[in-house]
Design a protein around this motif. Structure first.
Motif, PDB file in Angstrom:
ATOM      1  N   VAL A   7       0.813  -1.203   0.000  1.00 34.08           N
ATOM      2  CA  VAL A   7       0.000   0.000   0.000  1.00 34.08           C
ATOM      3  C   VAL A   7       0.852   1.260   0.000  1.00 34.08           C
ATOM      4  O   VAL A   7       0.516   2.247  -0.632  1.00 34.08           O
ATOM      5  CB  VAL A   7      -0.940  -0.002   1.228  1.00 34.08           C
ATOM      6  N   LYS A  11       5.017   4.190  -6.980  1.00 32.45           N
ATOM      7  CA  LYS A  11       4.477   3.527  -8.162  1.00 32.45           C
ATOM      8  C   LYS A  11       5.375   2.448  -8.743  1.00 32.45           C
ATOM      9  O   LYS A  11       4.902   1.413  -9.184  1.00 32.45           O
ATOM     10  CB  LYS A  11       4.192   4.590  -9.231  1.00 32.45           C
ATOM     11  N   SER A  14       4.682  -0.628  -6.671  1.00 33.27           N
ATOM     12  CA  SER A  14       3.345  -0.983  -6.189  1.00 33.27           C
ATOM     13  C   SER A  14       2.720  -2.013  -7.109  1.00 33.27           C
ATOM     14  O   SER A  14       2.643  -1.830  -8.300  1.00 33.27           O
ATOM     15  CB  SER A  14       2.446   0.261  -6.129  1.00 33.27           C
ATOM     16  N   ILE A  16      -0.315  -4.539  -6.071  1.00 36.05           N
ATOM     17  CA  ILE A  16      -1.156  -5.154  -5.052  1.00 36.05           C
ATOM     18  C   ILE A  16      -1.846  -6.387  -5.610  1.00 36.05           C
ATOM     19  O   ILE A  16      -2.701  -6.284  -6.478  1.00 36.05           O
ATOM     20  CB  ILE A  16      -2.202  -4.150  -4.545  1.00 36.05           C
ATOM     21  N   TRP A  23      -6.497  -3.314 -11.256  1.00 33.46           N
ATOM     22  CA  TRP A  23      -6.191  -2.248 -10.278  1.00 33.46           C
ATOM     23  C   TRP A  23      -4.987  -1.438 -10.744  1.00 33.46           C
ATOM     24  O   TRP A  23      -5.010  -0.209 -10.735  1.00 33.46           O
ATOM     25  CB  TRP A  23      -5.932  -2.873  -8.911  1.00 33.46           C
ATOM     26  N   ASN A  24      -3.927  -2.127 -11.132  1.00 35.66           N
ATOM     27  CA  ASN A  24      -2.720  -1.426 -11.573  1.00 35.66           C
ATOM     28  C   ASN A  24      -2.990  -0.549 -12.789  1.00 35.66           C
ATOM     29  O   ASN A  24      -2.456   0.549 -12.909  1.00 35.66           O
ATOM     30  CB  ASN A  24      -1.620  -2.442 -11.904  1.00 35.66           C
ATOM     31  N   VAL A  27      -4.984   2.574 -11.569  1.00 30.19           N
ATOM     32  CA  VAL A  27      -4.106   3.471 -10.814  1.00 30.19           C
ATOM     33  C   VAL A  27      -3.111   4.165 -11.742  1.00 30.19           C
ATOM     34  O   VAL A  27      -2.874   5.364 -11.633  1.00 30.19           O
ATOM     35  CB  VAL A  27      -3.368   2.699  -9.696  1.00 30.19           C
ATOM     36  N   ALA A 135      -8.615   3.809  -6.113  1.00 28.77           N
ATOM     37  CA  ALA A 135      -7.420   4.282  -6.809  1.00 28.77           C
ATOM     38  C   ALA A 135      -7.158   5.763  -6.506  1.00 28.77           C
ATOM     39  O   ALA A 135      -6.011   6.186  -6.377  1.00 28.77           O
ATOM     40  CB  ALA A 135      -7.570   4.067  -8.313  1.00 28.77           C
ATOM     41  N   TYR A 137      -7.800   7.406  -3.734  1.00 31.58           N
ATOM     42  CA  TYR A 137      -7.167   7.522  -2.420  1.00 31.58           C
ATOM     43  C   TYR A 137      -5.689   7.134  -2.496  1.00 31.58           C
ATOM     44  O   TYR A 137      -4.835   7.766  -1.869  1.00 31.58           O
ATOM     45  CB  TYR A 137      -7.890   6.635  -1.397  1.00 31.58           C
ATOM     46  N   ARG A 138      -5.416   6.121  -3.250  1.00 31.24           N
ATOM     47  CA  ARG A 138      -4.021   5.672  -3.408  1.00 31.24           C
ATOM     48  C   ARG A 138      -3.150   6.793  -3.968  1.00 31.24           C
ATOM     49  O   ARG A 138      -2.049   7.045  -3.495  1.00 31.24           O
ATOM     50  CB  ARG A 138      -4.016   4.458  -4.349  1.00 31.24           C
ATOM     51  N   ASN A 142      -0.248   9.329  -2.006  1.00 31.46           N
ATOM     52  CA  ASN A 142       1.142   9.133  -2.430  1.00 31.46           C
ATOM     53  C   ASN A 142       1.417   9.868  -3.738  1.00 31.46           C
ATOM     54  O   ASN A 142       1.824   9.272  -4.730  1.00 31.46           O
ATOM     55  CB  ASN A 142       1.439   7.639  -2.604  1.00 31.46           C
ATOM     56  N   ASP A 206       7.887   8.505   0.803  1.00 30.13           N
ATOM     57  CA  ASP A 206       6.513   8.507   1.324  1.00 30.13           C
ATOM     58  C   ASP A 206       6.453   9.129   2.711  1.00 30.13           C
ATOM     59  O   ASP A 206       5.516   9.852   3.053  1.00 30.13           O
ATOM     60  CB  ASP A 206       5.966   7.076   1.392  1.00 30.13           C
TER      61      ASP A 206
END
Length: 438
Positions: A7, A11, A14, A16, A23-24, A27, A135, A137-138, A142, A206
């Motif tokens: 999380v 990038k 990441s 997940i 998802w990737n 994002v 996505a 929020y991700r 970051n 981060d």
């Protein structure tokens, strides 16, 4: 490598597994959008995270607007269907046999066809929106992972302080002394063998992105050899994170429960969320017609959602709060627009449009078109068939009862007092008498 590690990584690392390639892809696409917006603002001389978040939120709301329209149409259809849907449910309320359940499903299917919709029409748009919302929020949490020019600000610090066990231990101690316990959970993973230096550097970026101005000043004392670079990064970070006097990397909770201007962010987030839910409830009145339980659920959501907004925006960096406010404001404007648009249309127009869409899909499948009268005829035919079957069943029971009575009278007509047939007749009369009482 645990889930939390995925999380918080930037990038380039990441990935997940819970959400997989889709998802990737989402994002990455939204990350490119965020970067493009920031670069555009940079070109016009206002490289600002706050403005980028607002414009980014606007773009994403436009992207998911078609799904919102579909959800609104589905809600309107449910509102039109509600009386007939309730009638079917009441009709089969206490019938649990297999034939009745199948008949209920058939009638409901025909009813949905009549209105050109389906049982899952209202859920599908919401399911499509969920990956995009996660996505968002991700990316907001970051931003350096998706905006290289922002990442450079913090990367300069990492290059000067280095990545080693000593540096990591000093950062962990610094975090513990400055109320960064949440971020510390990320830093505690830095020493494991699964991470290379690049991944550890991303962890530190981060971490640095979440520092407020006071924490930046204290950090320069922890790394005096890199104090000049840290001070320069602090000034650049303050410049890009400043929005109307708020530093977006500062959480309202950083000042404890002492009232201050940062409290406006969670308060505005709660108010805008409340207005958004009220508007949605007014338009989607079908939900309130679903019974007392549905109405109570809606009332609970109207209270819980704004309170959750206040708490989250109080606990997280103000950038998250700004996103929450912007998202709620755009949702309010979007809802007002949809309320106006659908308010102009009569129920008949909505129904005809839905039927046209359903028939277009049927035509692609090579099926005959539907019309309201045809569906009603199907429902009537289905009801006639059920009535006929019920009549046959009752006639059969009546015939069997008649045969039983005739047989009993035949065998008992010449029965002598005290005989077996006489006693059987007495038993029958006794049973019939008790059945009448019951």
């Amino acid at each position: 490598m645990n889930y939390l590690s995925f999380v918080v990584l930037t990038k380039n690392t990441s990935n997940i597994p819970v959400f997989g390639p889709i998802w990737n892809l989402i994002v990455s696409f939204l990350g490119y959008v965020m970067n493009a917006i920031y670069l555009l603002l940079d070109k016009v001389g206002i490289p600002n995270i706050g403005l980028a978040i607002i414009l980014f939120t606007l773009v994403t709301r436009i992207i998911i607007f078609p799904t919102s329209i579909r959800q609104q149409k589905s809600s309107r259809m449910m509102q039109l269907m509600q009386p007939e849907l309730k009638a079917i449910q009441e009709k089969y309320k206490n019938k649990t046999d297999n034939a009745s359940m199948m008949a209920q499903q058939a009638e409901m299917k025909a009813l949905y066809e009549k209105y050109g919709t389906s049982m899952t029409a209202g859920c599908l748009p919401l399911l499509l929106q969920m990956p995009i919302i996660f996505a968002l929020y991700r990316i907001i949490m970051n931003i350096p992972a998706y905006v290289p020019s922002v990442k450079t600000v913090y990367e300069n610090v990492v290059n000067h302080i280095g990545v080693s066990d000593d540096v990591l231990n000093r950062l962990i101690q610094f975090g513990g002394e400055n109320g960064l316990s949440t971020v510390l959970k990320q830093l505690h993973n830095l020493g494991v063998e699964d991470y290379d230096l690049s991944a550890q550097g991303n962890f530190i970026i981060d971490f640095l992105y979440k520092l407020n101005p006071v924490q930046w000043t204290k950090l320069s004392e922890v790394f005096p050899d890199a104090s000049q670079v840290i001070q320069t990064a602090a000034m650049e970070s303050a410049k890009i994170n400043n929005f109307l006097g708020w530093n977006l990397s500062t959480a309202p909770s950083a000042y404890g429960f002492v009232p201050n201007r940062y409290w406006l962010i969670p308060i505005l987030a709660g108010l805008t969320q409340w207005l958004s839910t009220v508007l949605m409830q007014k338009q989607n009145s079908a939900m309130s017609q679903g019974g007392e339980q549905s109405a109570q659920m809606m009332q609970s959501m109207n209270i819980m959602m704004p309170l959750m907004s206040v708490w989250f925006c109080f606990s997280f960096a103000s950038g998250i709060g700004l996103y929450w406010i912007a998202s709620a404001v755009f949702m309010i404007l979007q809802q007002l627009l949809m309320n106006w648009y659908f308010g102009k249309k009569s129920d008949e127009e909505i129904l005809q449009e839905a039927m046209a869409r359903a028939n277009a899909k049927r035509e692609k499948k090579g099926l005959a078109p539907l019309d309201e009268k045809g569906v009603e005829n199907r429902l009537r035919s289905m009801q006639d068939r059920l009535d006929t079957e019920e009549k046959k069943r009752m006639d059969l029971i009546a015939k069997q009862a008649t045969k039983t009575k005739e047989s009993t009278e035949y065998y008992n007509r010449d029965a002598k007092p005290g005989s077996l047939a006489s006693k059987a007749g007495m038993v029958q009369k006794y049973n019939e008498k008790n059945e009448k009482k019951n």
